[in-house]
Design an enzyme around this catalytic site. Structure first.
Site, PDB file in Angstrom:
ATOM      1  N   LYS A  29       0.877  -1.181   0.090  1.00 23.04           N
ATOM      2  CA  LYS A  29      -0.114   0.184  -0.065  1.00 23.04           C
ATOM      3  C   LYS A  29       0.754   1.319  -0.068  1.00 23.04           C
ATOM      4  CE  LYS A  29      -4.077   1.926   2.705  1.00 23.04           C
ATOM      5  NZ  LYS A  29      -4.944   1.739   3.638  1.00 23.04           N
ATOM      6  N   SER A 104      -9.784   1.440   2.657  1.00 23.41           N
ATOM      7  CA  SER A 104      -9.098   2.372   2.007  1.00 23.41           C
ATOM      8  C   SER A 104      -7.966   1.549   1.158  1.00 23.41           C
ATOM      9  CB  SER A 104      -8.282   3.315   2.845  1.00 23.41           C
ATOM     10  OG  SER A 104      -7.246   3.031   3.603  1.00 23.41           O
ATOM     11  N   SER A 128      -9.903  -0.588   6.885  1.00 21.09           N
ATOM     12  CA  SER A 128      -9.209  -0.518   5.567  1.00 21.09           C
ATOM     13  C   SER A 128      -8.632  -1.777   4.932  1.00 21.09           C
ATOM     14  CB  SER A 128      -8.329   0.564   5.627  1.00 21.09           C
ATOM     15  OG  SER A 128      -9.152   1.729   5.589  1.00 21.09           O
TER      16      SER A 128
HETATM   17  N1  GLN Z   1     -13.159   4.043   6.356  1.00 23.02           N
HETATM   18  C1  GLN Z   1     -12.574   4.521   7.713  1.00 23.02           C
HETATM   19  C2  GLN Z   1     -12.049   5.581   7.487  1.00 23.02           C
HETATM   20  O1  GLN Z   1     -12.269   6.158   6.413  1.00 23.02           O
HETATM   21  C3  GLN Z   1     -11.464   3.446   7.779  1.00 23.02           C
HETATM   22  C4  GLN Z   1     -10.256   3.839   6.990  1.00 23.02           C
HETATM   23  C5  GLN Z   1      -8.778   2.916   7.304  1.00 23.02           C
HETATM   24  O2  GLN Z   1      -9.103   1.861   7.999  1.00 23.02           O
HETATM   25  N2  GLN Z   1      -7.883   3.497   6.975  1.00 23.02           N
HETATM   26  O3  GLN Z   1     -11.550   6.084   8.246  1.00 23.02           O
END
Ligand code: GLN
Length: 425
Positions: A29, A104, A128
């Site tokens: 990532k 994400s 995410s």
């Molecule tokens: N959807 C969640 C957020 O926007 C989780 C994101 C993540 O785990 N990085 O914060």
């Protein structure tokens, strides 16, 4: 590059010749630092940022013999649930046409689902890793807080996040976890897992005979019908292999998403303060006023969702509102932790749908941030409680959309969720 936009960059990074991951590709990532290779966090702010060092997980991949085929696309700084907030364009779901891949870490899950990498690393602050794994029909593990080093992970909300594996099967995800897990002197929050020394991959033996599963009513009730149906089919499969289940109550989770977003945005507002165009990020120019220079850099470099969160987080931490929002959220976090501990005192694992909805249509959620936040209802409580969780494919809806089953274990109970999950994938 892939036609579904899974990679931001496809520069190959070679690992050592030998090692447990020799001959295999592990995509990373783009918020995980790679020495000499651009690390953008999906943000225009870091479009040209090249880290001078490797994240600990990246050094461990290299010494394990893995080849890194590229850096994967992601929601900007990890803020999103669909991988549509990336400054480098949205990612498409390679297994569900017209749908988002989740986020994400959408790029990481997509390249694994498409077979463009054998495995991948993602990061999970509030879901995410698990969300994109569920939406792309692959496996994702969010480790216990402190099992995997965050050194070199560009921070979004550091009290909540962990790096973890995404792979086609539970066994492969566990193999990758074996390589990245373990204490790191460069991250003071890492700890030795109690059963260190034994391999996680060995736990993927599919043996669920006698396993006791708690099903939190609150995490099933709110989900879409098609998701719930697929979830119960998978539960029936586990039952037929010797597991038993009972319902459990987690009354605190009703407040988990709210608490999560207050804490995540507060931490983000502080963590992202470093991107001022001087030390990092694109320059805001200078004509005698540094405040203006910082403001220009941030106005130019950050996308809409990131700005929203920095503003809200700053507000929640401000002197007059700190007790009303941030402190309350911390209290809720303690309550969620306590609820999970209780539920796990008479169950080996807790099971729920990973996401309450199937993969959304592309473009749908960008207009409506609140709906997007609520989609994190089942994943965020686990980060608040610092516990390990795995998402495994549970099956598909009648429309052919992937559904994930989430299994949550006690702190450092990775082997238990790996064993349980491996009965399904
Ligand atoms: N959807 C969640 C957020 O926007 C989780 C994101 C993540 O785990 N990085 O914060």
């Amino acid at each position: 590059m892939t036609d579904y936009n899974g990679y931001i960059a496809t520069e190959t990074i070679d690992g050592d010749e030998d090692g447990p991951l020799a001959g295999r590709t592990v995509a990373v990532k783009d918020n995980i630092s790679t020495e000499g290779v651009r690390t953008t966090c999906g943000s225009k702010m870091l479009e040209d940022y090249v880290p001078p060092y490797d994240a600990t997980v990246v050094s461990r991949l290299k010494s394990a013999g893995a080849t890194i085929p590229g850096k994967t696309n992601m929601d900007e700084f990890g803020m999103g649930t669909t991988t549509e907030t990336s400054a480098f364009g949205a990612v498409e779901n390679p297994v569900a046409e017209g749908r988002v891949p989740g986020g994400s870490s959408g790029g990481s899950a997509a390249v694994v689902a498409a077979g463009d990498a054998d495995m991948a690393l993602g990061s999970d602050t509030g879901g995410s890793i698990r969300c994109p794994a569920a939406f792309c029909g692959v496996v994702g593990i969010k480790p216990t807080y402190g099992l995997v080093s965050r050194y070199g992970l560009v921070a979004y909300a550091n009290s909540l996040e962990q790096i973890g594996p995404i792979a086609p099967s539970v066994e492969e995800a566990a193999e990758l976890l074996d390589v990245i897990a373990g204490p790191d002197e460069r991250d003071g929050t890492t700890r030795e897992a109690p059963a260190a020394g034994e391999e996680y991959a060995e736990a993927a033996d599919g043996d669920v005979d006698g396993l006791s599963i708690g099903v939190p009513t609150e995490l099933v009730e709110g989900a879409d019908e098609a998701v719930v149906e697929t979830f119960w089919d998978a539960m029936a499969e586990l039952e037929s292999q010797g597991a038993t289940y009972h319902e459990v109550d987690l009354p605190s989770v009703e407040h988990a998403v709210e608490a999560y977003y207050v804490i995540a945005m507060s931490e983000a507002s502080s963590n992202l303060a470093r991107f001022d165009g001087v030390r990092y990020g694109q320059s805001g120019g200078y004509d005698g006023n540094w405040n203006e220079s910082f403001a220009n850099a941030r106005e130019e470099g950050f996308g809409e969702e990131v700005k929203r969160r920095v503003l809200l987080g700053t507000y929640a931490l401000s002197a007059g509102y700190h007790d009303k929002y941030y402190k309350k959220a911390q209290d809720a976090r303690a309550w969620v932790k306590q609820d999970f501990d209780e539920a796990l005192s008479d169950a080996d694992v807790l099971a729920s749908p990973t996401m309450p909805v199937p993969p959304m249509k592309r473009g749908e959620s960008l207009e409506d941030p609140l709906t997007m936040y609520l989609a994190d209802a089942n994943t965020t409580p686990v980060n608040l409680a610092n516990l390990p969780a795995i998402s495994v494919p549970a099956g598909e809806t009648s429309e052919g959309l992937p559904v994930g089953l989430q299994l949550v274990g006690p702190a450092f109970g990775e082997k238990t969720i790996i064993r349980a999950g491996s009965a399904l994938a």
